[in-house]
Design an enzyme around this catalytic site. Structure first.
Site, PDB file in Angstrom:
ATOM      1  N   LYS A  33       0.846  -1.195   0.000  1.00 50.95           N
ATOM      2  CA  LYS A  33       0.000   0.000   0.000  1.00 50.95           C
ATOM      3  C   LYS A  33       0.882   1.247   0.000  1.00 50.95           C
ATOM      4  O   LYS A  33       2.082   1.178   0.263  1.00 50.95           O
ATOM      5  CB  LYS A  33      -0.936  -0.003   1.211  1.00 50.95           C
ATOM      6  CG  LYS A  33      -0.224   0.086   2.552  1.00 50.95           C
ATOM      7  CD  LYS A  33      -1.226   0.090   3.695  1.00 50.95           C
ATOM      8  CE  LYS A  33      -0.506   0.208   5.043  1.00 50.95           C
ATOM      9  NZ  LYS A  33      -1.445   0.349   6.164  1.00 50.95           N
ATOM     10  N   TYR A 250      17.749  29.568   8.133  1.00 46.99           N
ATOM     11  CA  TYR A 250      16.586  30.311   8.607  1.00 46.99           C
ATOM     12  C   TYR A 250      16.484  30.252  10.128  1.00 46.99           C
ATOM     13  O   TYR A 250      16.695  29.202  10.741  1.00 46.99           O
ATOM     14  CB  TYR A 250      15.303  29.734   8.008  1.00 46.99           C
ATOM     15  CG  TYR A 250      15.089  30.073   6.557  1.00 46.99           C
ATOM     16  CD1 TYR A 250      14.830  31.378   6.157  1.00 46.99           C
ATOM     17  CD2 TYR A 250      15.129  29.081   5.584  1.00 46.99           C
ATOM     18  CE1 TYR A 250      14.624  31.691   4.817  1.00 46.99           C
ATOM     19  CE2 TYR A 250      14.922  29.377   4.237  1.00 46.99           C
ATOM     20  CZ  TYR A 250      14.672  30.686   3.868  1.00 46.99           C
ATOM     21  OH  TYR A 250      14.472  30.989   2.544  1.00 46.99           O
TER      22      TYR A 250
END
EC number: 5.1.1.1
Length: 352
Positions: A33, A250
């Site tokens: 899956k 950042y």
């Protein structure tokens, strides 16, 4: 070309299936899956075609994709259908649907099937997602048993804490399952990856190998019996030396404590690497461990390089053989499933 690469080692996949099949005994579903947990469902299914007893998927579309690619093995639809009309595709593509609630059961029973269907009847033995409660299970089983359209029934359930051996939940769930199915004939399926590896009593007729199939221990860390299938790597595209007390990235969340040689690598959170991975998350340059420093950006991140490590153009492993994906996941506060399923903007190479 941007140098972010995913290697899928199909030989390792086959090795893991053999190991898990031997441990479990009986029959073993390969769970593919979510595009085989990000590995590529069709390629993985074909790599296992001469070994696997069957495959398991989550959705109708996943099952159809395997069938249309040429897979003829049993395919179990673990979540069943999401609307009654999907039973038409279940029949057309010869899928084995899970039935885990009353409306799925009723929709299956009122449909006029052209051929019989094998049903996986799910019990909620304690996880409390889908499945019939133990005290309702026998009546659901009886309704299926009476239908002329039902060929056979596999009784199954799913463990919530098989990867936490000390929790006691697995034993509680097995007891509930065994009591709720007492006297009901047919095959059974309980063991997921963690139970295949660690709970012999859960190894019934069918096992379901997911995470461990891809070479990852459900208990964290590594497992010498398994070989990682996915290897994510990139290259250093820039390097520099920063002075002491220089902020990186950042938010200026990391400051150098000394003169520091750094490399810029082509991978960021837009590629699926977790933004919340902190400084000190492991990477490996040409097989030698080092660390991420500063915040992960959208398209790149910064790593520390010591004097002995090569720089510009050299390979950096983000996870695979040297860097355990469980270690990366733990540092980022997530699980390896999420990391593998999130990979984007990378070139996939399949190695036999």
């Amino acid at each position: 070309m941007r140098p972010l690469n995913v290697q899928i080692r199909l030989g390792n996949l086959r090795h893991n299936y053999r190991i898990l099949k031997e441990m479990h005994g009986g029959k073993l579903l390969a769970v593919v899956k979510a595009d085989a947990y990000g590995h590529g469902a069709v390629r993985c299914a074909f790599a296992l075609a001469d070994l696997a007893d069957g495959f398991a998927v989550a959705t109708i579309d996943e099952g159809i994709r395997l069938r249309e690619s040429g897979i003829t093995h049993p395919i179990v639809l673990l979540e069943g259908v999401f609307e009654a009309s999907e039973y038409e595709a279940v029949e057309q593509y010869s899928l084995w649907p899970a039935v885990g609630n009353q409306w799925q059961l009723e929709a299956l029973l009122i449909r006029h099937w052209k051929k019989t269907v094998k049903v996986w009847l799910k019990m909620d033995s304690g996880m409390h997602r889908t499945g019939f409660f133990p005290h309702d299970y026998a009546s659901a089983y009886a309704a299926l048993k009476q239908s002329e359209y039902v060929d056979s029934i596999v009784k199954f359930s799913h463990f919530s804490c098989a990867d936490e051996p000390e929790s006691g939940m697995t034993e509680i769930q097995m007891e509930a399952f065994d009591l709720g199915t007492e006297g009901l004939e047919g095959e059974e399926s309980l063991a997921n990856s963690a139970a295949i590896l660690n709970v012999p009593e859960a190894r019934r007729d069918w096992g379901r190998a997911g995470l461990a199939l891809y070479g990852i221990s459900p208990f964290g860390g590594g497992d010498d019996r398994l070989k990682p299938v996915m290897r994510l790597s990139t290259r250093i595209f820039g390097e520099r030396v920063l002075q002491p007390h220089s902020p990186i990235g950042y938010g200026a969340t990391f400051y150098t404590s000394k003169s520091t040689r750094v490399g810029l690598i082509a991978c960021g959170y837009a590629d699926g690497y977790p933004r919340r991975a902190p400084s000190n998350s492991p990477v490996a340059v040409d097989g030698k461990l080092t660390r991420v420093i500063g915040r992960v950006s959208m398209d790149m991140m910064t790593i520390e390089l010591d004097a002995s490590q090569e720089g510009l153009g050299h390979e950096v492993e983000l996870w695979g053989d040297t860097v355990n994906i469980n270690t990366v996941a733990e540092a980022a506060g997530t699980i390896p499933y999420e990391l593998m399923c999130n990979i984007k903007r990378a070139k996939f190479t399949y190695i036999e």
